[in-house]
Design a protein around this motif. Structure first.
Motif, PDB file in Angstrom:
ATOM      1  N   THR A  57       1.015  -1.203   0.181  1.00  0.00           N
ATOM      2  CA  THR A  57       0.132  -0.181   0.092  1.00  0.00           C
ATOM      3  C   THR A  57       0.789   1.273  -0.029  1.00  0.00           C
ATOM      4  N   ALA A  58       1.883   1.395   0.827  1.00  0.00           N
ATOM      5  CA  ALA A  58       2.682   2.267   0.637  1.00  0.00           C
ATOM      6  C   ALA A  58       3.513   2.839  -0.553  1.00  0.00           C
ATOM      7  N   ARG A  59       3.910   1.694  -1.196  1.00  0.00           N
ATOM      8  CA  ARG A  59       4.388   1.741  -2.506  1.00  0.00           C
ATOM      9  C   ARG A  59       3.569   2.781  -3.543  1.00  0.00           C
ATOM     10  N   ASP A  60       2.103   2.352  -3.281  1.00  0.00           N
ATOM     11  CA  ASP A  60       1.330   3.085  -4.189  1.00  0.00           C
ATOM     12  C   ASP A  60       0.729   4.419  -3.750  1.00  0.00           C
ATOM     13  N   THR A  61       0.725   4.643  -2.597  1.00  0.00           N
ATOM     14  CA  THR A  61      -0.087   5.711  -1.876  1.00  0.00           C
ATOM     15  C   THR A  61       0.839   6.762  -0.789  1.00  0.00           C
ATOM     16  N   TRP A  62       1.871   6.238  -0.285  1.00  0.00           N
ATOM     17  CA  TRP A  62       2.770   7.051   0.631  1.00  0.00           C
ATOM     18  C   TRP A  62       3.484   7.988  -0.326  1.00  0.00           C
ATOM     19  N   ASN A  63       3.426   9.447   0.002  1.00  0.00           N
ATOM     20  CA  ASN A  63       3.810  10.318  -0.818  1.00  0.00           C
ATOM     21  C   ASN A  63       5.261  10.708  -0.495  1.00  0.00           C
ATOM     22  N   GLY A  64       6.460   9.682  -0.775  1.00  0.00           N
ATOM     23  CA  GLY A  64       7.645  10.014  -0.323  1.00  0.00           C
ATOM     24  C   GLY A  64       8.587  11.117  -0.692  1.00  0.00           C
ATOM     25  N   THR A  65       8.157  11.609  -1.823  1.00  0.00           N
ATOM     26  CA  THR A  65       8.820  12.773  -2.126  1.00  0.00           C
ATOM     27  C   THR A  65       8.245  14.097  -1.396  1.00  0.00           C
ATOM     28  N   ARG A  66       7.109  14.118  -1.332  1.00  0.00           N
ATOM     29  CA  ARG A  66       6.429  15.266  -0.351  1.00  0.00           C
ATOM     30  C   ARG A  66       7.142  15.191   1.096  1.00  0.00           C
ATOM     31  N   TRP A  67       7.274  14.038   1.694  1.00  0.00           N
ATOM     32  CA  TRP A  67       7.713  14.034   3.006  1.00  0.00           C
ATOM     33  C   TRP A  67       8.960  13.748   3.048  1.00  0.00           C
ATOM     34  N   CYS A  68       9.998  13.580   2.282  1.00  0.00           N
ATOM     35  CA  CYS A  68      11.374  13.330   2.635  1.00  0.00           C
ATOM     36  C   CYS A  68      12.205  13.936   1.386  1.00  0.00           C
ATOM     37  N   PRO A  69      12.207  15.258   0.820  1.00  0.00           N
ATOM     38  CA  PRO A  69      13.039  15.463   0.003  1.00  0.00           C
ATOM     39  C   PRO A  69      14.554  16.098   0.477  1.00  0.00           C
ATOM     40  N   LEU A  70      15.481  16.416   0.013  1.00  0.00           N
ATOM     41  CA  LEU A  70      16.601  16.749   0.577  1.00  0.00           C
ATOM     42  C   LEU A  70      16.150  18.163   1.235  1.00  0.00           C
ATOM     43  N   ALA A  71      16.946  18.470   2.319  1.00  0.00           N
ATOM     44  CA  ALA A  71      16.628  19.249   3.463  1.00  0.00           C
ATOM     45  C   ALA A  71      15.279  19.155   4.029  1.00  0.00           C
ATOM     46  N   ALA A  72      14.608  17.933   4.095  1.00  0.00           N
ATOM     47  CA  ALA A  72      13.616  17.854   4.624  1.00  0.00           C
ATOM     48  C   ALA A  72      13.392  18.176   6.371  1.00  0.00           C
ATOM     49  N   ASN A  73      12.562  18.681   6.738  1.00  0.00           N
ATOM     50  CA  ASN A  73      12.771  19.126   8.273  1.00  0.00           C
ATOM     51  C   ASN A  73      11.548  18.892   9.080  1.00  0.00           C
ATOM     52  N   LEU A  74      11.682  18.811  10.614  1.00  0.00           N
ATOM     53  CA  LEU A  74      10.718  18.729  11.386  1.00  0.00           C
ATOM     54  C   LEU A  74      10.857  19.627  12.362  1.00  0.00           C
ATOM     55  N   GLN A  75       9.890  20.627  12.587  1.00  0.00           N
ATOM     56  CA  GLN A  75      10.002  21.757  13.393  1.00  0.00           C
ATOM     57  C   GLN A  75       8.841  21.800  14.506  1.00  0.00           C
ATOM     58  N   ILE A  76       9.318  21.745  15.896  1.00  0.00           N
ATOM     59  CA  ILE A  76       7.976  21.387  16.605  1.00  0.00           C
ATOM     60  C   ILE A  76       8.030  22.840  17.531  1.00  0.00           C
ATOM     61  N   ILE A  77       7.079  23.614  17.320  1.00  0.00           N
ATOM     62  CA  ILE A  77       6.822  24.994  17.986  1.00  0.00           C
ATOM     63  C   ILE A  77       6.110  25.222  19.169  1.00  0.00           C
ATOM     64  N   PHE A  78       6.896  25.256  20.194  1.00  0.00           N
ATOM     65  CA  PHE A  78       6.431  25.281  21.622  1.00  0.00           C
ATOM     66  C   PHE A  78       5.571  26.811  22.007  1.00  0.00           C
ATOM     67  N   TYR A  79       4.276  26.537  22.678  1.00  0.00           N
ATOM     68  CA  TYR A  79       3.763  27.851  22.962  1.00  0.00           C
ATOM     69  C   TYR A  79       3.374  27.924  24.489  1.00  0.00           C
ATOM     70  N   ARG A  80       3.117  28.904  25.178  1.00  0.00           N
ATOM     71  CA  ARG A  80       2.915  29.258  26.466  1.00  0.00           C
ATOM     72  C   ARG A  80       2.050  30.442  26.615  1.00  0.00           C
ATOM     73  N   SER A  81       1.317  30.587  27.628  1.00  0.00           N
ATOM     74  CA  SER A  81       0.298  31.833  27.733  1.00  0.00           C
ATOM     75  C   SER A  81       1.113  32.575  28.975  1.00  0.00           C
ATOM     76  N   SER A  82       0.782  33.790  28.974  1.00  0.00           N
ATOM     77  CA  SER A  82       1.272  34.549  30.226  1.00  0.00           C
ATOM     78  C   SER A  82       0.575  34.320  31.521  1.00  0.00           C
ATOM     79  N   LYS A  83      -0.757  33.879  31.298  1.00  0.00           N
ATOM     80  CA  LYS A  83      -1.443  33.393  32.325  1.00  0.00           C
ATOM     81  C   LYS A  83      -1.361  31.874  32.783  1.00  0.00           C
TER      82      LYS A  83
END
Length: 427
Positions: A358-384
């Motif tokens: 299924t992955a062979r035909d449906t998993w969009n490998g190029t979209r997810w893992c090009p060169l310079a692929a990156n994951l950013q986790i952005i953390f938020y907090r409230s002053s309250k």
């Protein structure tokens, strides 16, 4: 007569055999830019992004980032040299088409760039990370301008990753010279940045790949027609060195690496569709099985992410508790730990769970893992006060966690994310 027989035989074979059968979504995506057939050797694409408004009162204060190195060369010059050899002989005999002449130029250019530079970052790779850094800064200025101005960067010991880190942090420093940036690399960091492939996983992957059914390749006429005015003589020149199938393989390799070296010409156009789909599907299935959360061996693969997850969570928790005054932790590595990390978080699309077929035909490998692929986790907090929230960006696009309910839009409670990460592990 020989030309007629050759053409009839090849056309008949093409009619009998079918190519791979990707989903309509994947087919449309590949058609949108043929360079995408290169999968994880496709250079980074920049798209416009819109940030979903955070819950009232919440502001970003910390970023955890894992980035794959930027565009790089390949290994060895043999494929380009073989293409060059065949096409030079065809030119000497006057049977090279205009397209063949352009392919010859690219093969010679890539060979020159590649010589004694196996796997090294290209100028395009430097620009990719510089651009990602600037967009991160402009998108989340509060992270860098308020409170802590320290940035920690850690890299794989591989030179292309070190240079990616250098380009990224240099751009941050150029935008805001007051940033205090530290850099580390070395073998002690490799266990979490780029943990070695598990031999058992590789063995199982090979067995599963061998069990998959693949449509037989048929069309060998297209490449001959595209490159030679005399297809019979062109085939003889190719067969004198090896055979048409291997020749097509070398053209595909040339096409893949041309883009990282700054050549935007579509070299894939010289190849028949069945070759393009087969090479793409094979690479996608192999990567998904070896690095993602597949139904077959994903549980085993996810254990390989433990060290990286532990480090990212610990760094973030130290910032949240006040033990650390770092604004951003930046990690620079490779595609396999990046894919494993995205899969461990269960990020929609890249972390979806499929069987190999299924992955062979449906998993969009190029979209997810090009060169310079990156994951950013952005953390938020409230002053309250209240819960710490996070959102995930995969290649700078907001991405949901498939199995977790957000607070609002793409924003999740950090504690819920941690519970999800550790509940089914031995950590």
């Amino acid at each position: 007569m020989k030309k007629t027989l050759l053409s009839l035989c090849l056309i008949a074979a093409a009619m009998v055999c079918a190519a791979q059968n990707p989903s309509e979504e994947i087919s449309a995506y590949l058609a949108g830019d043929p360079h995408r057939y290169a999968f994880n050797i496709h250079s980074y694409e920049v798209h416009s992004h819109i940030d979903t408004k955070a819950p009232k009162g919440y502001k970003p204060f910390y970023i955890s980032h894992y980035g794959r190195h930027g565009s790089r060369g390949s290994w060895g010059c043999e494929p380009y040299m073989r293409v060059e050899d065949v096409l030079l002989k065809a030119r000497e005999e006057g049977i090279l088409t205009a397209g063949g002449d352009s392919l010859l130029f690219v093969a010679q250019y890539v060979k020159g760039c590649q010589w004694s530079m196996d796997g090294e970052l290209t100028p395009r790779g430097l620009k990719e990370h510089s651009g990602i850094a600037e967009r991160m800064y402009r998108r989340f200025p509060a992270v860098f301008k308020k409170g802590s101005r320290k940035v920690r960067a850690a890299s794989s010991t591989v030179p292309r990753c070190i240079l990616s880190m250098t380009s990224f942090t240099s751009r941050l420093s150029a935008i805001q010279p007051s940033l205090e940036i530290s850099w580390v690399t070395g073998n002690r960091y490799m266990d979490y940045i780029a943990k070695a492939d598990n031999k058992e996983i590789q063995k199982l992957k090979g067995e599963i790949m061998g069990s998959l059914e693949w449509a037989p390749l048929a069309d060998t006429l297209t490449v001959l027609k595209n490159l030679f005015t005399d297809q019979v003589r062109g085939k003889q020149l190719v067969d004198g060195l090896y055979n048409v199938r291997q020749f097509e393989h070398d053209i595909f390799t040339t096409a893949m690496v041309a883009e990282p070296y700054g050549i935007d010409d579509n070299i894939f156009r010289f190849l028949p569709e069945d070759i393009l789909l087969n090479r793409y599907a094979s690479a996608v299935a192999d990567a998904y099985l070896g690095q993602c959360n597949s139904l077959e061996i994903g549980d085993l693969r996810m254990k390989q992410t433990e060290d990286l997850v532990r480090v990212l969570v610990s760094q973030a928790d130290d910032v949240i508790s006040g033990k650390s005054d770092v604004a951003a932790d930046l990690c620079f590595g490779h595609d396999w730990p990046y894919l494993g990390l995205c899969s461990r978080f269960g990020l929609a699309g890249v972390g979806d769970r499929h069987d190999a077929a299924t992955a062979r035909d449906t998993w969009n490998g190029t979209r997810w893992c090009p060169l310079a692929a990156n994951l950013q986790i952005i953390f938020y907090r409230s002053s309250k006060g209240g819960d710490i929230l996070v959102k995930f960006l995969v290649n700078e696009s907001e991405t949901l966690i498939s199995s977790l309910t957000p607070v609002q839009g793409p924003y999740y409670k950090w504690e819920d994310v941690k519970d999800m990460l550790f509940v089914k592990s031995d950590m």
